[in-house]
Design a protein around this motif. Sequence first.
Motif, PDB file in Angstrom:
ATOM      1  N   ALA A  64       0.913  -0.946  -0.483  1.00 35.74           N
ATOM      2  CA  ALA A  64       0.040  -0.186  -0.368  1.00 35.74           C
ATOM      3  C   ALA A  64       1.081   1.075   0.178  1.00 35.74           C
ATOM      4  N   TYR A  65       1.872   1.135  -0.949  1.00 37.47           N
ATOM      5  CA  TYR A  65       2.770   2.224  -0.526  1.00 37.47           C
ATOM      6  C   TYR A  65       3.077   3.065  -1.820  1.00 37.47           C
ATOM      7  N   ASN A  66       2.911   4.327  -1.592  1.00 37.68           N
ATOM      8  CA  ASN A  66       3.357   4.799  -3.091  1.00 37.68           C
ATOM      9  C   ASN A  66       4.970   5.144  -2.791  1.00 37.68           C
ATOM     10  N   TRP A  67       5.643   5.377  -4.140  1.00 37.52           N
ATOM     11  CA  TRP A  67       7.143   5.921  -3.481  1.00 37.52           C
ATOM     12  C   TRP A  67       7.217   7.225  -3.784  1.00 37.52           C
ATOM     13  N   GLU A  68       6.447   7.732  -4.459  1.00 40.30           N
ATOM     14  CA  GLU A  68       6.254   9.137  -4.188  1.00 40.30           C
ATOM     15  C   GLU A  68       5.745   9.726  -3.222  1.00 40.30           C
ATOM     16  N   ASP A  69       5.787   9.478  -2.737  1.00 40.38           N
ATOM     17  CA  ASP A  69       5.495  10.623  -0.772  1.00 40.38           C
ATOM     18  C   ASP A  69       6.911  10.431  -0.172  1.00 40.38           C
ATOM     19  N   GLY A  70       7.428   9.575  -1.115  1.00 42.10           N
ATOM     20  CA  GLY A  70       9.385   9.083   0.246  1.00 42.10           C
ATOM     21  C   GLY A  70      10.052   9.755  -0.930  1.00 42.10           C
ATOM     22  N   VAL A  71       9.833  10.739  -1.737  1.00 44.98           N
ATOM     23  CA  VAL A  71      11.006  11.308  -2.608  1.00 44.98           C
ATOM     24  C   VAL A  71      10.466  13.068  -2.259  1.00 44.98           C
ATOM     25  N   PRO A 133      18.757   8.415 -17.183  1.00 43.24           N
ATOM     26  CA  PRO A 133      19.477   9.414 -17.090  1.00 43.24           C
ATOM     27  C   PRO A 133      19.052  10.103 -16.593  1.00 43.24           C
ATOM     28  N   SER A 134      17.908  10.619 -17.897  1.00 45.90           N
ATOM     29  CA  SER A 134      17.863  12.725 -17.734  1.00 45.90           C
ATOM     30  C   SER A 134      16.698  12.735 -18.715  1.00 45.90           C
ATOM     31  N   GLY A 135      15.886  13.593 -18.667  1.00 49.17           N
ATOM     32  CA  GLY A 135      15.447  14.227 -20.098  1.00 49.17           C
ATOM     33  C   GLY A 135      13.437  13.714 -19.790  1.00 49.17           C
ATOM     34  N   THR A 136      13.721  12.968 -19.112  1.00 50.07           N
ATOM     35  CA  THR A 136      12.183  12.307 -19.390  1.00 50.07           C
ATOM     36  C   THR A 136      12.076  13.101 -17.608  1.00 50.07           C
ATOM     37  N   TYR A 137      10.185  13.307 -17.687  1.00 53.22           N
ATOM     38  CA  TYR A 137       9.146  13.589 -15.823  1.00 53.22           C
ATOM     39  C   TYR A 137      10.151  13.164 -15.049  1.00 53.22           C
ATOM     40  N   TRP A 138      10.099  11.654 -14.768  1.00 54.71           N
ATOM     41  CA  TRP A 138       9.769  11.025 -13.820  1.00 54.71           C
ATOM     42  C   TRP A 138      11.657  11.306 -13.426  1.00 54.71           C
ATOM     43  N   SER A 139      12.591  11.234 -14.626  1.00 54.65           N
ATOM     44  CA  SER A 139      14.283  11.415 -14.574  1.00 54.65           C
ATOM     45  C   SER A 139      14.612  13.045 -14.118  1.00 54.65           C
ATOM     46  N   ASP A 140      14.172  13.755 -14.490  1.00 55.94           N
ATOM     47  CA  ASP A 140      13.972  15.371 -13.981  1.00 55.94           C
ATOM     48  C   ASP A 140      13.743  15.626 -12.854  1.00 55.94           C
ATOM     49  N   LEU A 141      12.452  14.785 -12.728  1.00 52.42           N
ATOM     50  CA  LEU A 141      12.373  14.997 -10.609  1.00 52.42           C
ATOM     51  C   LEU A 141      13.220  14.352 -10.051  1.00 52.42           C
ATOM     52  N   ARG A 142      13.980  13.280 -10.286  1.00 50.68           N
ATOM     53  CA  ARG A 142      14.542  12.859  -9.057  1.00 50.68           C
ATOM     54  C   ARG A 142      15.937  13.872  -9.182  1.00 50.68           C
TER      55      ARG A 142
END
Length: 494
Positions: A64-71, A133-142
């Motif tokens: 029941a974990y949302n990984w987005e909550d932990g970043v 590495p980069s250039g996408t929504y999720w990688s750029d968010l990291r």
Amino acid sequence: QVADVDSRVYGAFLEHLGRAVYSGIHEPGHPTADENGFRRDVVDLVRELNPPVVRYPGGNFVSAYNWEDGVGPREERPVCLDLAWRSRETNQIGTNEFADWAKLANTEMMLAVNLGSRDLDGARNYLEYCNHPSGTYWSDLRAKHGYRDPHNVKLWCLGNEMDGPWQVGHKTAREYGRIANETSKAFKYYDASIETVVCGSSHDRMATYPQWESTVLEESFDSVDYISLHRYFDNFENDTPNYLAKTISLDRYIKTVSGIIDYVKAKKRSKNNVFISFDEWNVWYHERENDSKRMKEWDWPVAPALLEDIYNFEDVLLVAGILNVFLRHADRVKIACIAQLVNVIAPIMTATGGSAWRQSIFYPLQLASRLGRGISLNVATRSPTYDCDEADDVPYADVSAVASEDGSTLTVFAVNRHMSEPMEIDASLLGFGGLTVTDHLVMSDTDPKTANSMQQPDAVRPKQGSGLAIVEDNRLIGALPAFSYSAITCRTAA
Ligand code: AHR
């Protein structure tokens, strides 16, 4: 030779559960804490165990974990209810902090995705966040979160114990097999070198075992690399010989699932090979009843003391026996994670604000992890036996052996299950030459219930067994003390 030992069999598991993460690995303000709040005393003990992988973040928690909550910024992270352990999760530690800790501990991350309350999309976004590495929504968010370099996580668990009715989002084997397969395919579309672990049964007494393995593998065989098995051991009956015989059924469990893997492979005419990831195993019972009672009564606490089993000497012999089983099945079992690593049914315990110490079971894992890397050997053992409720003809001697590639080093791991009698060893070292005993560590105790504690952290620990064994005419000759575990290393003279 059985096979090369995959060093990942000395892996461990860390869940957001009790004090495993908060005040286990992370305790800002602790005298040993580094600038990120990680306890250096705990990291030092983890490094002694040297686990090549650590599975994270669950466990039942992940379903029941949302990984987005932990970043992202810590002050913006939501406090959530953890339905698995009736606790409150502050999300102050998440994937990026765990990646930092893994580097510190010199280990690789084995991440689990939520296939209980969530689906493929959440999982593939998580992969992109972690690895692209980069250039996408999720990688750029990291990168925006301060982690420009990808984490490059290569080992992914497709959910956790999805056969268990206690799991949030529990599924039938068919339902789970399909979503696991589709998720695994998507992961490999992204990167074919990623390895995935599909859930087998939670243990071998589940009503759905072993049909679960067969159905799940029929759905997913070609896309996955491992099937996970879990098993926890107990001595509720307080019968030590019977307790120590429980590794016999572990052996059968692995053989049965290996048979199912072969059956499905044949049925599907598949070229793929699936191995076993025994990614939760340990003794778990000392605090079990107490914990279930307390959990029912409490009001969603943050990081409560939970599953804090204190291990004793008989647990050492059981854990040593489990490791021997894994080594003897090195051709099938490629990953295994002791559950868990810190505070929660764990080899390492901490006092909040205080010391960290090694539980009794720390040592067999440490010895095997240090000395049991190489090639697992077929050991032909003849030993007196006993009968008990668990099984008949249980050998008192339980043995595994690991050699180095060039044959210059051989380590024999041996448990003597006999509570009062020593056992003679007379082993023919076929295929070796010129070995002498160079290191001999022994754990033995007359009281099965001796345990380590904060006050007495060294009550149980290995001692030198010098003189107990020698090599003569290419035979290893000596004695295993009553009720003991021995690690005997032989080397060719330099
Ligand atoms: O390790 C404790 C729990 O045991 C895990 O969360 C779950 O996967 C298993 O049932």
